[in-house]
Design a protein around this motif. Structure first.
Motif, PDB file in Angstrom:
ATOM      1  N   GLN A   1       0.823  -1.198   0.000  1.00 11.54           N
ATOM      2  CA  GLN A   1       0.000   0.000   0.000  1.00 11.54           C
ATOM      3  C   GLN A   1       0.871   1.267   0.000  1.00 11.54           C
ATOM      4  O   GLN A   1       0.552   2.253  -0.650  1.00 11.54           O
TER       5      GLN A   1
ATOM      6  N   GLU B   1      -8.970   2.547  -2.045  1.00  9.61           N
ATOM      7  CA  GLU B   1      -9.205   2.073  -0.683  1.00  9.61           C
ATOM      8  C   GLU B   1      -9.096   0.543  -0.575  1.00  9.61           C
ATOM      9  O   GLU B   1      -8.801   0.009   0.492  1.00  9.61           O
TER      10      GLU B   1
ATOM     11  N   LEU C   1      -5.809  -0.404   0.912  1.00 15.65           N
ATOM     12  CA  LEU C   1      -5.772  -0.245   2.368  1.00 15.65           C
ATOM     13  C   LEU C   1      -6.387  -1.441   3.064  1.00 15.65           C
ATOM     14  O   LEU C   1      -5.851  -1.962   4.044  1.00 15.65           O
ATOM     15  N   GLU C   2      -7.473  -1.877   2.512  1.00 15.81           N
ATOM     16  CA  GLU C   2      -8.173  -3.015   3.081  1.00 15.81           C
ATOM     17  C   GLU C   2      -7.321  -4.283   3.001  1.00 15.81           C
ATOM     18  O   GLU C   2      -7.228  -5.055   3.958  1.00 15.81           O
TER      19      GLU C   2
ATOM     20  N   GLU D   1      -4.121  -4.395   2.914  1.00 19.42           N
ATOM     21  CA  GLU D   1      -3.011  -4.244   3.845  1.00 19.42           C
ATOM     22  C   GLU D   1      -3.443  -4.730   5.229  1.00 19.42           C
ATOM     23  O   GLU D   1      -2.686  -5.372   5.937  1.00 19.42           O
ATOM     24  N   LYS D   2      -4.657  -4.429   5.558  1.00 17.43           N
ATOM     25  CA  LYS D   2      -5.165  -4.785   6.872  1.00 17.43           C
ATOM     26  C   LYS D   2      -5.506  -6.280   6.956  1.00 17.43           C
ATOM     27  O   LYS D   2      -5.104  -6.979   7.867  1.00 17.43           O
ATOM     28  N   ASN D   3      -6.234  -6.787   5.982  1.00 14.90           N
ATOM     29  CA  ASN D   3      -6.807  -8.130   6.096  1.00 14.90           C
ATOM     30  C   ASN D   3      -6.108  -9.236   5.297  1.00 14.90           C
ATOM     31  O   ASN D   3      -6.478 -10.393   5.412  1.00 14.90           O
TER      32      ASN D   3
END
Ligand code: ATP
Ligand code: MG
Lengths: 250, 490
Positions: free
Chosen positions: A205, A231, A234-235, A237-239
């Motif tokens: 990201q 976005e 970003l998602e 990167e998180k999940n």
């Protein structure tokens, strides 16, 4: 405009791309993310026209021209540029010499005159300064003994000199330190223009904070399994990819 | 393999003969009858107006040659040469050694022009800065037809003339040095050359003189069924320096032609000789028909202390090359160098290399050999490095790299290393590589077509050697490398 329709491709009999549909319009930047081994580099090679990468189904057209019968150097002259994930060493060939040879080869293919040496020198000085590529590096054989980051900067230098209209950047951010990431991203952003399409392949990201994409795709097992806006990165990167990989398997 | 294979196929598809020096000059020649015997030797000697000592030297060589056998140790394969079926002397008719350019047949001047070698001093002066001038001796079949810048060189005390002229006008030098590096009985071809050599160049640089310009000889074989046997002798007296260039071309003919030259270099105390060759004899056609058989003996003698001899060669032509420019490091602290690019294509066979014979103390030598094989050619590097019992602290560094294009060609490395002195240090490094598909693709992805990519990669491979060549020659050599890979791969 790049149009990829139902693209299937294999290498040495291994099916790797399994039906990719993708349209990239002039001025757009598309990011492609996806797990290791999902086929991102393979897609970039197929686009650049590497031998042994066989299209078994589907088509690639660029500006209305079918690319299936075009060789790599013809595609380069038509505007294709691939920044390699692993740039290749060319021993004994000074980086400067390589740049000039490439530029003139493309000009020749387009029926233009060779660039004069003074004009070329001026151009290289200007572009290399912006990318922190030292004159010393330009004298060294291309990529030989370059650090990972130096190799990536040399790739972007080539891109900014050759001024392609379709840029594919394969993990250009990997191996770059924080400052280099900024310098390289600025270099790429400078090339951002309404006439130019870009595909940016990355795992992080972070790069997309600098080079902001219009569209983000997730590639898994040779297929685009999800498309979204910035976005989406970003998602991911998180999940992580689990959701999409599983979805595809289901 | 795919990219490289495709390159080969593409190149194959191009009309194979790209040899651009293959034209024939239409000119009347004076030929010796075919065959070789004492009468022919005497005929050549008489044609050259030679003194008796020279005739005797030749006859002795001829008698010696009759007892010798053709060597067979090299990795080259060719039908037996019928030495009775050759002319041993051919000269453009009318004049015997022209005195000035005005006397040279315009057809011949034209030939050299086509080859890109202007012989008129005015023409040379027109285009070049004074420090880049090159004095040229042009040898056409068996005769030297023109030597340029003679007067200016004479002012510096430099003698640069056809060897036939040197035999008549500087007998003391010729007698002292001829055969002193390559003895009459040295080897089959050298002995043959000693008996029948017709012309070649002679250079003498007096003590302390730095030769004011590059000296150069262009050899051209024109006449069919004629052997060319030149003899070159270069002497650099104490503290002098000379750089000498040699270029060769020949017409395209279906028959093979024999070329057996001898080059002798003598460097006295503190003297330095730099000898560069671009050998581009006709290599034969795509099927291996025709081409020059090039059997050459080149040797330099670092006769006195602190002397230095460098050989640089770019070998792209000839059907068969048998050639080992060597250095005898006799003087203490003397240095020998050998830089070589040997490209074999099509059906060419190259067996080439060097010998560094360390005799004096603290002598050093350096060998950089780059062999490139393509098509169905065979390319052998054969090198000998030896240290004599008294050669304390002898040093050698050898780097021998081979590059293969395609998989039907061969590269071979045959080093002989022999040291009789425990303080000698010899290093040998060898590599063999192929142009990889990844390298090809990388270049293609940047817009280079297959041939441009091969030429670029090969020029990178030979860079260390190209850097040793005088400027103008380096540019020529790079072009030649591209052309020779373009034309006859496959
Ligand atoms: N020549 C080949 N023969 C067989 N399999 C291959 C070959 N080249 C690539 N592959 C396979 O194809 C798959 C996709 O590889 P690719 O390099 O395109 O992945 P990627 O998405 O770029 O991965 P990464 O994120 O690690 O760079 C991998 O499983 C790889 O092992
Ligand atoms: Mg990859």
């Amino acid at each position: 405009m790049l149009e990829i329709k139902n693209l299937h491709a294999e290498v040495d009999g291994n099916k790797i791309l399994r039906g990719i549909d993708l349209v990239v319009r002039p001025g757009e930047i598309h990011a492609i993310m996806g797990p290791n081994g999902s086929g991102k580099s393979t897609l970039s090679y197929v686009l650049a026209g590497k031998d042994d990468y066989e299209i078994t189904e589907g088509t690639i057209t660029y500006n209305g021209v079918d690319w299936s019968e075009m060789s790599a150097h013809e595609r380069a002259a038509a505007g294709m540029f691939l920044a390699f994930q692993y740039p290749i060493e060319i021993p004994g060939v000074a980086t400067m010499t390589f740049l000039k040879t490439a530029l003139n080869a493309q000009r020749k293919a387009r029926g233009e005159d060779e660039i004069s040496t003074p004009d070329f020198m001026k151009l290289v000085r200007e572009k290399s300064k912006a990318l922190n590529v030292t004159p010393e590096m330009l004298r060294r054989p291309l990529n030989v003994g370059f650090s990972g980051g130096e190799k990536k900067r040399a790739e972007i230098l080539q891109m900014s000199l050759l001024e392609p209209t379709l840029c594919v950047l394969d993990e250009t951010d990997s191996g770059l330190d924080i400052d280099a990431l900024r310098v390289v991203s600025e270099g790429v952003n400078q090339l951002r223009s309404p006439d130019r399409s870009m595909i940016v392949i990355t795992h992080y990201q972070r790069l997309l904070d600098h080079i902001v994409p219009d569209v983000v795709h997730v590639l898994s097992k040779g297929k685009i399994v999800k498309t979204g806006g910035k976005e989406l990165a970003l998602e991911l990167e998180k999940n992580g990819y689990a959701e999409y990989v599983d979805e595809e398997a289901a | 393999m795919a990219a490289v294979q495709e390159t080969i196929d593409q190149v194959k598809a191009i009309d194979v003969d790209q040899y651009k020096y293959g034209f024939v000059t239409d000119i009347e020649s004076e030929l010796a009858p075919k065959g070789l015997n004492e009468d022919i030797v005497a005929y050549i000697s008489a044609k050259k107006d030679e003194p008796e000592w020279m005739l005797n030297w030749r006859l002795e060589a001829f008698r010696r040659w009759k007892t010798m056998e053709e060597p067979t140790w090299a990795r080259v394969d060719y039908p037996k040469i019928d030495f009775e079926d050759l002319h041993y002397y051919a000269a453009p008719k009318k004049r015997e050694g022209p005195k000035s350019l005005d006397e040279v047949d315009p057809e011949i001047l034209d030939t050299y022009k086509k080859l890109g070698i202007p012989l008129s001093e005015q023409e040379i002066l027109a285009g070049v800065a004074p420090e880049n001038r090159v004095a040229v001796d042009a040898v056409f079949d068996s005769v030297s037809v023109a030597t340029t810048f003679k007067e200016e060189l004479a002012k510096a005390g430099v003698i640069f003339c056809p060897i036939s002229e040197a035999i008549r006008e500087h007998p003391e030098l010729v007698q002292k040095y001829l055969g002193s590096v390559v003895p009459v009985s040295d080897n089959f071809y050298a002995t043959l050359n000693s008996a029948v050599f017709s012309d070649g160049s002679f250079v003498y640089i007096p003590p302390g003189v730095r030769c004011p310009m590059e000296l150069s000889t262009y050899f051209r074989i024109n006449e069919p069924n004629t052997g060319q046997f030149e003899r070159t002798l270069i002497i650099a007296d104490k503290g002098s320096y000379v750089s000498y260039l040699e270029g060769c071309t020949a017409p395209q003919r279906d028959e093979n032609q024999l070329h057996a030259a001898v080059v002798e270099l003598v460097a006295l105390e503190d003297a330095q000789i730099k000898y560069s060759t671009v050998q581009n004899w006709y290599p034969g056609d795509a099927d291996g028909k025709g081409g020059i058989y090039n059997f050459v003996t080149k040797r330099g003698d670092c006769r006195e202390k602190n002397s230095k001899i460098s050989w640089t060669q770019v070998e792209t032509g000839s059907a068969i090359t048998w050639k080992y420019p060597s250095c005898i490091l006799r003087g203490d602290n003397s240095q020998g160098e050998f830089y070589s690019i040997a490209i074999s294509n099509g059906h060419q066979q190259i067996d080439s290399g060097t010998k560094m014979i360390h005799l004096g103390k603290n002598t050093s030598s350096r060998i950089i050999s780059k062999g490139i094989s393509a098509g169905v050619s065979q390319n052998t590097y054969r090198g000998q490095v030896s240290a004599h019992r008294k050669a304390s602290n002898a040093r050698n560094f050898t780097q021998c790299d081979s590059l293969l294009i395609g998989d039907k060609c061969g590269a071979h490395t045959v080093p002989y290393i022999e040291s009789k002195n425990s303080t000698a240090v010899f290093e040998h490094e060898a590599t063999t590589s192929k142009i990889s598909d990844d390298q090809m693709f990388y270049c293609q992805a940047r817009g280079l077509d297959d041939e441009e990519a091969v030429a670029l990669i090969v020029n990178g491979f030979v860079r260390d050697v190209i850097q040793q060549l005088p400027m103008e020659f380096a540019v020529e050599a790079q072009k030649l490398i591209s052309i020779s890979l373009e034309g006859s791969v496959g």
